[in-house]
Design an enzyme around this catalytic site. Structure first.
Site, short mmCIF file in Angstrom:
data_model
loop_
_atom_site.label_atom_id
_atom_site.label_comp_id
_atom_site.label_asym_id
_atom_site.label_seq_id
_atom_site.Cartn_x
_atom_site.Cartn_y
_atom_site.Cartn_z
N ARG A 158 -36.62 64.85 -23.04
CA ARG A 158 -36.12 64.69 -24.47
C ARG A 158 -34.87 63.86 -24.64
O ARG A 158 -33.92 64.26 -23.92
CB ARG A 158 -36.12 65.94 -25.06
CG ARG A 158 -37.40 66.67 -25.42
CD ARG A 158 -38.26 66.19 -26.48
NE ARG A 158 -39.36 67.02 -26.66
CZ ARG A 158 -40.61 66.64 -26.31
NH1 ARG A 158 -40.91 65.62 -25.75
NH2 ARG A 158 -41.79 67.34 -26.82
N GLU A 209 -35.32 59.69 -32.83
CA GLU A 209 -36.59 58.99 -32.81
C GLU A 209 -37.03 58.75 -34.14
O GLU A 209 -37.14 59.86 -34.93
CB GLU A 209 -37.71 59.58 -31.86
CG GLU A 209 -37.12 59.24 -30.26
CD GLU A 209 -38.18 60.19 -29.44
OE1 GLU A 209 -39.19 60.40 -29.82
OE2 GLU A 209 -37.85 60.31 -28.30
N HIS A 240 -41.25 56.32 -26.56
CA HIS A 240 -41.93 57.66 -26.49
C HIS A 240 -43.35 57.62 -26.19
O HIS A 240 -44.17 58.21 -27.11
CB HIS A 240 -41.40 58.54 -27.65
CG HIS A 240 -41.66 60.07 -27.18
ND1 HIS A 240 -41.02 61.13 -27.80
CD2 HIS A 240 -42.49 60.60 -26.55
CE1 HIS A 240 -41.25 62.19 -27.21
NE2 HIS A 240 -42.04 62.01 -26.39
P1 NAP Z 1 -42.54 72.22 -16.98
O1 NAP Z 1 -43.56 72.26 -15.99
O2 NAP Z 1 -42.22 73.38 -17.66
O3 NAP Z 1 -41.37 71.78 -15.98
C1 NAP Z 1 -39.97 72.00 -16.63
C2 NAP Z 1 -38.82 72.11 -15.55
O4 NAP Z 1 -37.64 72.05 -16.13
C3 NAP Z 1 -39.18 73.45 -14.88
O5 NAP Z 1 -38.99 73.02 -13.33
C4 NAP Z 1 -37.88 73.90 -15.13
O6 NAP Z 1 -37.37 74.91 -14.15
C5 NAP Z 1 -36.97 72.95 -15.44
N1 NAP Z 1 -35.80 73.55 -16.46
C6 NAP Z 1 -36.07 74.28 -17.29
N2 NAP Z 1 -34.75 74.65 -17.80
C7 NAP Z 1 -33.75 73.69 -17.36
C8 NAP Z 1 -32.47 73.26 -17.23
N3 NAP Z 1 -31.72 74.13 -18.33
N4 NAP Z 1 -32.23 72.54 -16.62
C9 NAP Z 1 -32.98 71.90 -15.72
N5 NAP Z 1 -34.10 72.01 -15.57
C10 NAP Z 1 -34.47 73.06 -16.42
O7 NAP Z 1 -42.73 70.98 -17.97
P2 NAP Z 1 -43.53 69.78 -17.62
O8 NAP Z 1 -44.95 69.69 -18.10
O9 NAP Z 1 -43.16 68.98 -16.55
O10 NAP Z 1 -42.79 68.75 -18.98
C11 NAP Z 1 -41.29 68.74 -18.97
C12 NAP Z 1 -40.93 67.90 -20.40
O11 NAP Z 1 -41.10 66.84 -20.38
C13 NAP Z 1 -41.60 68.72 -21.63
O12 NAP Z 1 -40.97 69.90 -21.94
C14 NAP Z 1 -41.23 67.46 -22.67
O13 NAP Z 1 -40.05 67.58 -23.41
C15 NAP Z 1 -41.15 66.27 -21.43
N6 NAP Z 1 -42.45 65.11 -21.71
C16 NAP Z 1 -42.23 64.03 -22.30
C17 NAP Z 1 -43.28 63.22 -22.64
C18 NAP Z 1 -42.99 61.84 -23.03
O14 NAP Z 1 -43.88 61.09 -23.68
N7 NAP Z 1 -42.02 61.17 -22.64
C19 NAP Z 1 -44.64 63.67 -22.36
C20 NAP Z 1 -44.82 64.88 -21.90
C21 NAP Z 1 -43.75 65.72 -21.49
P3 NAP Z 1 -37.93 76.15 -13.47
O15 NAP Z 1 -39.32 75.70 -12.80
O16 NAP Z 1 -37.10 76.77 -12.56
O17 NAP Z 1 -38.36 77.05 -14.90
#
Ligand code: NAP
Length: 312
Positions: free
Chosen positions: A231, A260, A278
């Protein structure tokens, strides 16, 4: 009588068809008077369909007294007021896993594009410069160290893709993951000092707002690259732009931005950035799978079954 749904944003056409077939749908983004539509339908709406970009704020959730479920298109739910949903006992669902591979692919594409100067190479060929000059040498990915901010589903998929390129992986996040073989940092600046690539893959929202700040960017140094597919809010954008303009970091690949679809003007003329609008999950196949999950969560809830991918 069909269940009534308020929809804040369009979905892929094939998903829209099923949504309209199975529910009475109020399309908020098409309403000439948003508030009038909400007032008129609020006593009947039991489901809200939204996205990880549009979300649902407290005012909207509270305006729908019969709301039971928010089914969101996207894995990130930072623009949904989760505290309010909890208070109101509204179920929130998202679309994890189905988009992981595509987002990880875009992360690697952005990284390789900026390091190997792919947009410039493309222009070099198209503009007929090849017969007249040699394209400058670029930067090798193999042998670099990548620090992943947020080693979740997408972060781990990026690590799995980067390893065969000969990239060493480490990560920063709230929890050490003992089942994974990568070095853990509990301090982001310390990790930035030790890596060549800062790969941002954590959720947005208040907890991560601006964590990639001027200090972290300075620690990365002038040979370092930033890739952000998470994000825009996670990065202190003015500090990143300044570092790129002044050559204090080597480059950046950015799929997400603070405001955005507006992108800082200064980025548009820089050679050391690759920008995408995005589109991490933006393939036909994945957007359809995300839409199907939105529908499945609604169907499960209104069919009296547990939802598939519950956030709260
Ligand atoms: P996820 O499986 O929930 O992974 C998020 C990770 O971030 C987890 O490992 C979590 O740690 C960690 N985290 C939480 N708080 C944090 C902090 N303060 N500092 C550093 N790391 C932290 O989610 P995901 O499915 O991988 O998706 C991640 C993000 O990608 C989404 O939330 C979304 O914003 C973004 N995204 C972007 C697109 C795009 O089109 N560009 C598409 C999809 C998603 P723990 O495991 O220790 O809880």
């Amino acid at each position: 009588m069909a269940v009534e749904i308020l929809q804040t944003t369009p979905l892929p056409p094939v998903i829209e068809e099923i949504l309209q077939r199975d529910y009475t749908v109020h399309r908020l983004w098409q309403a000439s008077d948003r508030n009038a539509l909400i007032r008129e339908a609020s006593g009947r709406v039991r489901g809200l369909v939204t996205s990880g970009s549009v979300g649902a704020d407290r005012a909207l959730i509270e305006a729908l007294p019969r709301l039971e479920i928010i089914s969101s298109f996207g894995v990130g739910y930072d623009p949904i007021d989760i505290a309010c949903a909890k208070e109101r006992k509204v179920i929130v669902t998202n679309t994890p896993d189905v988009l992981t591979d595509d987002v990880a692919d875009i992360a690697m594409v952005l990284l390789l594009s900026v390091m190997r100067r792919i947009p410039q190479g493309d222009q070099f060929v198209r503009q007929g410069q090849w017969p007249k000059a040699k394209f400058p040498l670029t930067e090798k990915l193999g042998g670099k160290v990548m620090g992943i901010v947020g080693l979740g589903r997408i972060g781990q998929a990026i690590a799995r893709r980067a390893e065969p390129f000969g990239v060493e992986i480490c990560y920063f996040g709230p929890r050490r993951k003992n089942d994974l073989p990568y070095r853990y940092y509990d301090n982001l600046t310390a990790m930035a000092k030790d890596v060549d690539i800062l790969m941002i893959a954590c959720p947005g929202g208040r907890e991560t707002e601006g964590i990639v700040n001027a200090e972290v960017i300075a620690a990365l140094g002038d040979k370092g690259y930033v890739v952000n597919i998470a994000r825009g809010s996670v990065v202190e954008e003015p500090a990143l732009v300044k570092a790129l303009v002044e050559g204090k970091i080597a480059g950046a690949g950015l799929d997400v931005f603070a405001d955005e679809p507006h992108v800082p003007e200064a980025l548009l003329s820089l050679e050391n950035v690759v920008l995408t609008p995005h589109v991490g999950s933006g393939t036909h196949q994945t957007r359809r799978a995300m839409g199907e999950l939105v529908l499945q969560n609604l169907a499960a809830h209104f069919g009296g079954r547990p939802v598939l991918t519950r956030v709260v």
